[in-house]
Scaffold this active site. Structure first.
Site, PDB file in Angstrom:
ATOM      1  N   ARG A 114       0.847  -1.192   0.000  1.00  0.00           N
ATOM      2  CA  ARG A 114       0.000   0.000   0.000  1.00  0.00           C
ATOM      3  C   ARG A 114       0.884   1.245   0.000  1.00  0.00           C
ATOM      4  O   ARG A 114       1.976   1.229   0.574  1.00  0.00           O
ATOM      5  CB  ARG A 114      -0.903   0.038   1.235  1.00  0.00           C
ATOM      6  N   HIS A 167      -1.166   0.818  -9.798  1.00  0.00           N
ATOM      7  CA  HIS A 167      -1.919  -0.140  -8.973  1.00  0.00           C
ATOM      8  C   HIS A 167      -2.538  -1.247  -9.842  1.00  0.00           C
ATOM      9  O   HIS A 167      -3.754  -1.426  -9.854  1.00  0.00           O
ATOM     10  CB  HIS A 167      -3.008   0.583  -8.152  1.00  0.00           C
TER      11      HIS A 167
END
Ligand code: NDP
Ligand code: OXD
Length: 310
Positions: free
Chosen positions: A225, A273
């Site tokens: 993350r 991502h």
């Protein structure tokens, strides 16, 4: 009874809705923000549901995360207490992450950024890396994704280690655990891969103090993350040469804003991502099976532990 679906991307919400409506004909499937009868909602299938939205459904039996991470659900300060959270994981997710990690670790190992710079300058520069057996790589987080990524790296011949909260045994991977295992793990890791979940313990973990414990010139792959990484500390470590390169798939702010220093930094590779995503085709089957199993048994194997944060 209904299932509501939400992603911040309206087209994605529509795709998931259509897929789940086909797979779960016993439910009304509708976009979360348009739920007509909030009291009829039994399952919320969500990515970044937003603050306070899930509290509108008094009969919610479970929240289904459209992904492996649940930090985007736990970020809701009004999250209804005690509602189980189901992670969406599966072979496709693991396979895609193995590919991403192998690609980017090999890219660092074989000095591809330096070779690309040499090509751009029209320079014939033979950089000969050691064989993978002499390259020490390390994976932080040895869950579904990290353990498989570590196994793949070991299968490619890398001298592979891993680090998790609790002791693990993975064939071909030297495993370290807990706070006391972190320093020896880092000291031997020339290419560091982060596949941790985002929790209060792991937030900001990729910081100057951690980088200083890696061998000089180490590189980083972060597919965990964005909030694992202290961005200014990475820029400083790249400037000083403590780190040589970073591949980043996740960011504190997504999409990465225009003009952010990472976009044009020669030492940073940005991917948007995409390391491993669940798509409606296969992911839909997993979500539908989990909802049916949960409805039948009141539990599923991929239940997250909200207190632990993953
Ligand atoms: P899991 O929950 O299966 O595994 C998490 C691992 O992290 C476990 O090994 C756990 O240790 C370890 N861990 C958790 N907290 C700590 C800590 N404080 N210190 C050390 N180790 C810790 O997660 P997954 O493998 O399924 O996914 C990991 C993360 O990857 C997700 O949460 C998400 O953030 C990210 N992800 C990113 C994607 C992308 O496309 N970029 C796609 C999918 C996921 P233990 O084994 O002891 O419990
Ligand atoms: C996930 C992700 O958590 O895609 O699955 O990041």
């Amino acid at each position: 009874m209904s299932v509501v679906v939400h992603s911040p991307d309206a087209a994605e919400t529509a795709e998931w809705r259509a897929r789940l409506a086909a797979l779960l004909p016993e439910y009304t499937v509708e976009p979360m923000l348009e739920a007509r009868r909030p009291e009829a909602v039994r399952y919320a299938v969500v990515w970044q549901p937003g603050n306070g939205q899930l509290a509108r459904f008094p009969g919610l039996r479970a929240i289904v995360s459209l992904g492996a991470g649940i930090d985007h659900v736990l970020a809701d300060t009004a999250l209804p207490a005690g509602v189980p959270i189901i992670r969406t994981v599966g072979r496709d997710l693991t396979q895609r992450m193995r590919e991403y990690v192998a690609l980017h670790v090999l890219r660092h190992h074989r000095e591809m950024p330096a070779l690309a710079a040499a090509q751009a300058a029209g320079r014939w520069e033979q950089i000969v890396p050691p064989p993978a057996t002499a390259r020490r790589v390390g994976v932080m987080g040895l869950g579904n994704l990290g353990a498989e990524a570590a196994r793949s790296l070991a299968a490619l011949g890398f001298d592979t280690a891993g680090w998790a909260r609790s002791p693990r045994e993975i064939e071909g991977v030297r495993c370290f655990a807990g706070a006391e295992g972190l320093s020896p793990f880092l000291a031997r890791t020339e290419i560091l891969v982060c596949l941790l979940p985002l929790t209060p313990e792991t937030r900001d973990i990729l910081n100057a103090e951690l980088f200083a414990r890696l061998p000089r010139g180490a590189s980083l792959v972060n597919a965990g993350r964005g909030a694992h990484l202290v961005e200014d500390d990475l820029l400083a470590a790249l400037a000083s040469g403590q780190l040589s390169h970073a591949t980043l798939d996740v960011f504190r702010q997504e999409p990465l804003p225009p003009g952010h220093p990472f976009w044009a930094h020669p030492g940073v590779t940005v991917t948007p991502h995409i390391a491993s995503m669940i798509d409606p085709e296969t992911g839909g089957r997993i979500v539908a099976a989990n909802i049916r199993a949960f409805e039948r048994d009141g539990t599923v194997p991929d239940l997250a532990d909200a207190a632990r944060g993953y």
